[in-house]
Design a protein around this motif. Structure first.
Motif, short mmCIF file in Angstrom:
data_model
loop_
_atom_site.label_atom_id
_atom_site.label_comp_id
_atom_site.label_asym_id
_atom_site.label_seq_id
_atom_site.Cartn_x
_atom_site.Cartn_y
_atom_site.Cartn_z
N PRO A 10 0.83 -1.21 0.00
CA PRO A 10 0.00 0.00 0.00
C PRO A 10 0.86 1.26 0.00
N ARG A 11 0.39 2.26 -0.73
CA ARG A 11 1.12 3.53 -0.83
C ARG A 11 0.38 4.67 -0.13
N THR A 12 -0.36 4.38 0.91
CA THR A 12 -1.02 5.44 1.66
C THR A 12 0.04 6.30 2.35
N ASP A 13 -0.37 7.48 2.80
CA ASP A 13 0.58 8.36 3.49
C ASP A 13 1.16 7.69 4.73
N VAL A 14 0.31 7.03 5.51
CA VAL A 14 0.80 6.38 6.72
C VAL A 14 1.76 5.25 6.38
N MET A 16 3.69 4.93 3.69
CA MET A 16 4.95 5.46 3.20
C MET A 16 5.76 6.13 4.31
N ASN A 17 5.08 6.84 5.20
CA ASN A 17 5.79 7.45 6.32
C ASN A 17 6.40 6.39 7.23
N THR A 18 5.67 5.30 7.41
CA THR A 18 6.19 4.21 8.23
C THR A 18 7.37 3.54 7.57
N ARG A 23 12.95 2.27 7.81
CA ARG A 23 14.21 2.18 7.08
C ARG A 23 15.29 3.06 7.72
N GLY A 24 14.87 4.14 8.37
CA GLY A 24 15.83 5.04 8.98
C GLY A 24 16.35 4.59 10.34
N ILE A 25 15.64 3.65 11.00
CA ILE A 25 16.07 3.26 12.35
C ILE A 25 16.60 1.83 12.42
N GLU A 26 16.28 0.99 11.43
CA GLU A 26 16.66 -0.42 11.52
C GLU A 26 17.91 -0.71 10.71
N GLU A 96 1.18 9.22 16.64
CA GLU A 96 1.63 10.53 16.15
C GLU A 96 1.23 10.75 14.69
N GLN A 97 1.06 9.66 13.94
CA GLN A 97 0.63 9.77 12.54
C GLN A 97 -0.88 9.94 12.41
#
Length: 226
Positions: A10-14, A16-18, A23-26, A96-97
């Motif tokens: 899925p390409r919903t905003d949530v 993609m934000n997730t 990807r930034g923390i793992e 928060e999202q």
């Protein structure tokens, strides 16, 4: 995100934000495992006749898969087992999202239960398929036959990067630093026991810890001798 254009998620905003958040923390190996968990979970659902957004909420499945090992990230490394730490991190992030509490609860359950196969498989598909997908990616005891070339296509976009070894070392490293994250008889506890060659307390020893109720006081004296 061009590398992922061919992947069905899925390409919903949530969503993609997730994806960007995880990807930034793992570690890349764990992130790729989380993405493959979704692809394999979705495939296993299709094998059962389950279609995304008809028989289950595809966004919730994706969020649960992406975040299921987030407790193994520096941001997720709290004072609980990594599965619970990850579930709580997911709750904070998704809240928060703007994700509703009811939807957040499904993701929390999917993450918190993903080490408990027999329980997770009795739950709704958004929970069960997280566990099933993760298991298939790491070596299912009775794996289904994947379509010819399917795994190769997945690995071309999401290489394994020694996933099983990285997961093991991350779980053990966290637990050696914070031993309470690997209680006896848990999966993290077993990995630490194998690594350290340690021993676990017996049932009787656990039951006679401080604040025990002396259930064994005099008990052995009344038992039949072999």
């Amino acid at each position: 995100m061009d590398a992922y254009d061919a992947l069905p998620f899925p390409r919903t905003d949530v969503a993609m934000n997730t994806l960007h958040f995880v990807r930034g923390i793992e570690d890349p190996a764990i992130f790729n495992h989380s993405m493959r968990t979704y692809l394999y979970g979705r495939f296993l659902g299709e094998q059962q006749g389950l279609q995304p957004d008809r028989d289950y909420d595809d966004e919730l499945l994706f969020l649960g898969c992406l975040l299921h090992d987030s407790g193994l990230s520096p941001e997720g490394n709290g004072d609980q087992r990594f599965d619970l730490d990850g579930a709580d991190l997911a709750t904070r992030f998704l809240t928060e999202q703007g994700v509703s509490p009811e939807r957040v609860e499904v993701v929390w359950d999917a993450i918190a239960l993903h080490l408990h196969y027999e329980i997770a498989m009795r739950k709704r598909p958004e929970i069960a398929l997280v566990t099933a997908g993760a298991g298939l990616d790491l070596g299912d005891d009775n794996p289904p036959v994947l379509p010819a070339g399917y795994a190769d296509r997945v690995h071309a976009v999401l290489p394994r990067l020694h996933a099983a070894a990285v997961l093991h070392d991350t779980i053990v490293s966290q637990a050696l630093d914070k031993p309470h994250k690997a209680p006896p008889f848990s999966m993290p506890g077993e990995l630490v026991r194998q690594q350290t060659q340690g021993t676990w307390p017996t049932w009787k020893q656990l039951m006679t810890q401080p604040y025990g109720w002396n259930d064994y006081a005099g008990y052995d004296d009344h038992q039949p001798k072999p």
